[in-house]
Scaffold this active site. Structure first.
Site, PDB file in Angstrom:
ATOM      1  N   GLU A  63     -19.246 -23.835 -60.427  1.00 37.78           N
ATOM      2  CA  GLU A  63     -20.000 -25.077 -60.633  1.00 37.78           C
ATOM      3  C   GLU A  63     -19.222 -26.038 -61.536  1.00 37.78           C
ATOM      4  O   GLU A  63     -19.541 -27.219 -61.599  1.00 37.78           O
ATOM      5  CB  GLU A  63     -21.393 -24.781 -61.211  1.00 37.78           C
ATOM      6  CG  GLU A  63     -21.418 -24.136 -62.590  1.00 37.78           C
ATOM      7  CD  GLU A  63     -21.216 -22.616 -62.560  1.00 37.78           C
ATOM      8  OE1 GLU A  63     -20.606 -22.096 -61.612  1.00 37.78           O
ATOM      9  OE2 GLU A  63     -21.665 -21.948 -63.522  1.00 37.78           O
ATOM     10  N   CYS A  71      -5.630 -15.372 -65.143  1.00 40.42           N
ATOM     11  CA  CYS A  71      -5.911 -13.961 -65.358  1.00 40.42           C
ATOM     12  C   CYS A  71      -4.614 -13.172 -65.485  1.00 40.42           C
ATOM     13  O   CYS A  71      -4.636 -12.009 -65.833  1.00 40.42           O
ATOM     14  CB  CYS A  71      -6.748 -13.410 -64.220  1.00 40.42           C
ATOM     15  SG  CYS A  71      -5.882 -13.455 -62.667  1.00 40.42           S
TER      16      CYS A  71
HETATM   17  P1  NAD Z   1     -17.224 -16.443 -64.533  1.00 42.06           P
HETATM   18  O1  NAD Z   1     -17.348 -14.979 -64.383  1.00 42.06           O
HETATM   19  O2  NAD Z   1     -17.971 -17.100 -65.622  1.00 42.06           O
HETATM   20  O3  NAD Z   1     -17.682 -17.172 -63.175  1.00 42.06           O
HETATM   21  C1  NAD Z   1     -17.195 -16.761 -61.925  1.00 42.06           C
HETATM   22  C2  NAD Z   1     -18.247 -17.063 -60.861  1.00 42.06           C
HETATM   23  O4  NAD Z   1     -19.435 -16.342 -61.144  1.00 42.06           O
HETATM   24  C3  NAD Z   1     -18.629 -18.537 -60.828  1.00 42.06           C
HETATM   25  O5  NAD Z   1     -18.741 -18.950 -59.499  1.00 42.06           O
HETATM   26  C4  NAD Z   1     -19.964 -18.573 -61.567  1.00 42.06           C
HETATM   27  O6  NAD Z   1     -20.824 -19.567 -61.091  1.00 42.06           O
HETATM   28  C5  NAD Z   1     -20.547 -17.213 -61.296  1.00 42.06           C
HETATM   29  N1  NAD Z   1     -21.360 -16.701 -62.416  1.00 42.06           N
HETATM   30  C6  NAD Z   1     -21.232 -16.992 -63.734  1.00 42.06           C
HETATM   31  N2  NAD Z   1     -22.131 -16.295 -64.466  1.00 42.06           N
HETATM   32  C7  NAD Z   1     -22.860 -15.557 -63.597  1.00 42.06           C
HETATM   33  C8  NAD Z   1     -23.932 -14.633 -63.737  1.00 42.06           C
HETATM   34  N3  NAD Z   1     -24.448 -14.342 -64.913  1.00 42.06           N
HETATM   35  N4  NAD Z   1     -24.420 -14.055 -62.628  1.00 42.06           N
HETATM   36  C9  NAD Z   1     -23.901 -14.341 -61.414  1.00 42.06           C
HETATM   37  N5  NAD Z   1     -22.876 -15.213 -61.223  1.00 42.06           N
HETATM   38  C10 NAD Z   1     -22.363 -15.813 -62.293  1.00 42.06           C
HETATM   39  O7  NAD Z   1     -15.665 -16.765 -64.621  1.00 42.06           O
HETATM   40  P2  NAD Z   1     -14.962 -18.171 -64.893  1.00 42.06           P
HETATM   41  O8  NAD Z   1     -15.201 -18.534 -66.317  1.00 42.06           O
HETATM   42  O9  NAD Z   1     -15.286 -19.131 -63.827  1.00 42.06           O
HETATM   43  O10 NAD Z   1     -13.428 -17.758 -64.689  1.00 42.06           O
HETATM   44  C11 NAD Z   1     -12.637 -17.203 -65.676  1.00 42.06           C
HETATM   45  C12 NAD Z   1     -12.606 -15.694 -65.578  1.00 42.06           C
HETATM   46  O11 NAD Z   1     -12.142 -15.310 -64.290  1.00 42.06           O
HETATM   47  C13 NAD Z   1     -11.638 -15.062 -66.559  1.00 42.06           C
HETATM   48  O12 NAD Z   1     -12.228 -13.902 -67.082  1.00 42.06           O
HETATM   49  C14 NAD Z   1     -10.442 -14.706 -65.708  1.00 42.06           C
HETATM   50  O13 NAD Z   1      -9.640 -13.653 -66.183  1.00 42.06           O
HETATM   51  C15 NAD Z   1     -11.105 -14.348 -64.431  1.00 42.06           C
HETATM   52  N6  NAD Z   1     -10.200 -14.426 -63.297  1.00 42.06           N
HETATM   53  C16 NAD Z   1      -9.764 -13.248 -62.780  1.00 42.06           C
HETATM   54  C17 NAD Z   1      -8.865 -13.253 -61.742  1.00 42.06           C
HETATM   55  C18 NAD Z   1      -8.348 -11.972 -61.178  1.00 42.06           C
HETATM   56  O14 NAD Z   1      -7.633 -12.027 -60.207  1.00 42.06           O
HETATM   57  N7  NAD Z   1      -8.667 -10.819 -61.738  1.00 42.06           N
HETATM   58  C19 NAD Z   1      -8.429 -14.475 -61.203  1.00 42.06           C
HETATM   59  C20 NAD Z   1      -8.919 -15.660 -61.744  1.00 42.06           C
HETATM   60  C21 NAD Z   1      -9.815 -15.618 -62.798  1.00 42.06           C
END
Ligand code: NAD
Length: 490
Positions: free
Chosen positions: A182, A287
């Site tokens: 979002e 990440c």
């Molecule tokens: P996030 O977990 O906050 O959000 C990811 C997705 O989940 C979003 O679409 C969000 O709307 C949704 N979301 C958020 N909270 C939620 C909840 N309580 N219940 C259900 N859905 C929910 O992550 P972010 O802040 O958007 O991204 C950063 C994170 O992603 C970092 O921890 C990073 O390391 C990780 N990441 C990992 C990889 C990998 O390949 N392992 C790649 C990119 C990013």
């Protein structure tokens, strides 16, 4: 948070080939981290919006899945050329909504192109097998798509992470619902338009915007066969548990804490450049970013060079913004806490200001020495341009720190000693290992995926490994000729 700006457009969902308004009663602001500009409003879609998208996807699935794969990939040959045509425009959008530099936006779209190239090669990789198992009796296997699948993506790569899943899942014959972050939903609207222009049939690709509520609805929807997730470990765990509880296939990639093990014989310049680039690229919001460095023995000469490199990284110039004021505050709090606990801040990125971009959320490059392994900054994901340096005497002590992390995305070693490099390759507990490489992302056809709490589920999300996730094997036994004997097996 609820902001209503009359001139700001509320973006639509993309369902059945068209942008349509959500039935949401809530919206969230999309704010550029570069200067705080309100770019759009994103709807918090409802379960009814999702159901609409699933129905559209399910309706076209029989036609799309029966289209031969060599025909399906033609869409992605065209999509690749459209990404090339609009590279600058898409890169600018990525930069604007995410805060990364334009150069990083360009690199991100170039990576989308590489991902799409891989998808166009899938016909060469998914051929089935056939064997005459008894006289006149053949067994064959083929990779068959799953149906309607979902992809839930994070904020840090608004174009690349979606393209980890879109080209492969679709080329393999699935129809998809994607849920953008979002915080950065705009790049995906552009991508949807390009896929349509490339000739993707309506309904094969759909976007449903929203926040956690829609993620839960995706996990629960009976019409969705598989869920891929990329984001933080906290949410990856929730999604994995909820989707598998509903008996869906799920692959959930989580957060990271990546260690760089630096030995005294490492090439100082090369090491410093790699460390600085890894910890600061995309403002540390990768990440695969280096977050903790473990110096093994006398490495002060290398740390000096790392500081020199870090000082060349200027917020607003060759360093982008972090995603939000909350992220900036969190990152700076970690630094302040570590300092209060006795760590030595060699390069301090707190209070960064970019002239003319006073509402931007910038954190400068930060190098902190003499961090202790039990400090929060040493163990938790920071997701900012910060490297914490710990000092140990032996490679085993360095590996013990790396192994103790609950995460396991990446680990790298910097040395000129092959035997030491080999030792780290064997003993590091991470899915992606680098030798003199700061960001050891495997490129196609190799697959991307971490270990431990950096990934829940089997297999990897990109490359050859993704074929197993996006398809199921159909096994057929065939007997046509009457002279084929009957035995107890066929
Ligand atoms: P996030 O977990 O906050 O959000 C990811 C997705 O989940 C979003 O679409 C969000 O709307 C949704 N979301 C958020 N909270 C939620 C909840 N309580 N219940 C259900 N859905 C929910 O992550 P972010 O802040 O958007 O991204 C950063 C994170 O992603 C970092 O921890 C990073 O390391 C990780 N990441 C990992 C990889 C990998 O390949 N392992 C790649 C990119 C990013």
């Amino acid at each position: 948070m609820h902001m209503v700006a009359t001139e700001t457009r509320v973006i639509g969902n993309f369902i059945n080939g068209e942008f349509i308004p959500s039935t949401a009663t809530r919206t969230l602001p999309v704010i550029s981290p570069i200067d705080g500009t309100l770019l759009a409003e994103v709807p918090c879609s409802t379960a009814a919006d999702l159901d609409n998208a699933v129905q559209a996807a399910a309706a076209v699935f029989p036609r799309w899945s029966r289209t031969p794969i060599k025909e399906r990939v033609q869409v992605f040959f065209r999509y690749k050329t459209l990404l090339e045509r609009d590279l600058q425009e898409l890169a600018a959008l990525v930069s604007r909504e995410n805060g990364k530099t334009l150069g990083e936006g360009v690199a991100e779209v170039e990576k989308c192109i590489e991902l799409t190239e891989f998808a166009t090669s899938l016909p060469q990789l998914v051929t089935g097998e056939v064997l005459e198992v008894s006289r006149g009796v053949e067994c064959r296997t083929e990779h068959v798509p799953l149906g309607v699948v979902a992809s839930i993506v994070p904020f840090n790569f608004p174009a690349m992470v979606p393209n980890w899943t879109i080209p492969n899942a679709l080329a393999l014959g699935n129809c998809m619902i994607i849920k953008p972050s979002e915080k950065v939903p705009l790049s995906l609207t552009r991508i949807a338009a390009l896929l349509k222009e490339a000739g993707l049939p309506d309904g094969v690709f759909n976007i449903v915007n929203g926040d956690s509520e829609i993620v839960q609805a995706i996990c629960d929807h009976p019409g969705i066969e598989a869920v891929s997730f990329v984001g933080s470990t906290r949410v990856a765990r929730l999604v994995y548990q909820r989707a598998t509880q509903q008996l869906k296939r799920c692959l959930a990639l989580g957060g990271a804490k990546n260690h760089l093990l630096v030995l005294p014989d490492a090439k100082p310049e090369m090491t410093a450049q790699n460390v600085a680039a890894s910890m600061s690229g995309c403002a540390g919001q990768r990440c695969m970013a280096a977050s903790a460095m473990v110096g093994v023995g006398p490495v002060d000469h290398i740390i000096e060079k790392i500081c020199e490199e870090a000082r060349k990284i200027i917020p607003g110039k060759n360093l982008g913004a972090v995603i939000s004021p909350a992220a900036k505050e969190r990152i700076e709090r970690y630094i302040t806490e570590a300092e209060a606990q006795g760590a030595n801040v060699l390069v301090d990125g707190r209070n960064a200001r970019v002239p003319g971009k006073e509402n931007g959320t910038y954190v400068g490059p930060t190098v902190i020495d003499h961090v202790k392994p039990d400090m929060a900054i040493a163990t938790e994901e920071i997701f900012g341009p910060v490297i914490s340096i710990m000092r140990v005497d032996t490679i085993d002590a360095a590996l013990a720190i790396e192994n103790a992390s609950p995460y396991g995305n990446a680990a790298s070693v910097f040395t000129q000693n092959g035997a030491m490099a080999r030792y780290v390759m064997e003993h590091a507990s991470a899915g992606m290992i680098g030798v003199n490489v700061g960001v050891p992302v495997p490129r196609e056809p190799f697959s991307f995926g971490g270990w431990n709490e950096s990934k829940f589920g089997v297999g990897d999300i990109t490359g050859k490994s993704s074929i197993e996730f996006w398809t199921q094997l159909k096994k057929t036994t065939v007997k046509w000729n009457p002279e084929a004997g009957i035995n107890w097996m066929s």
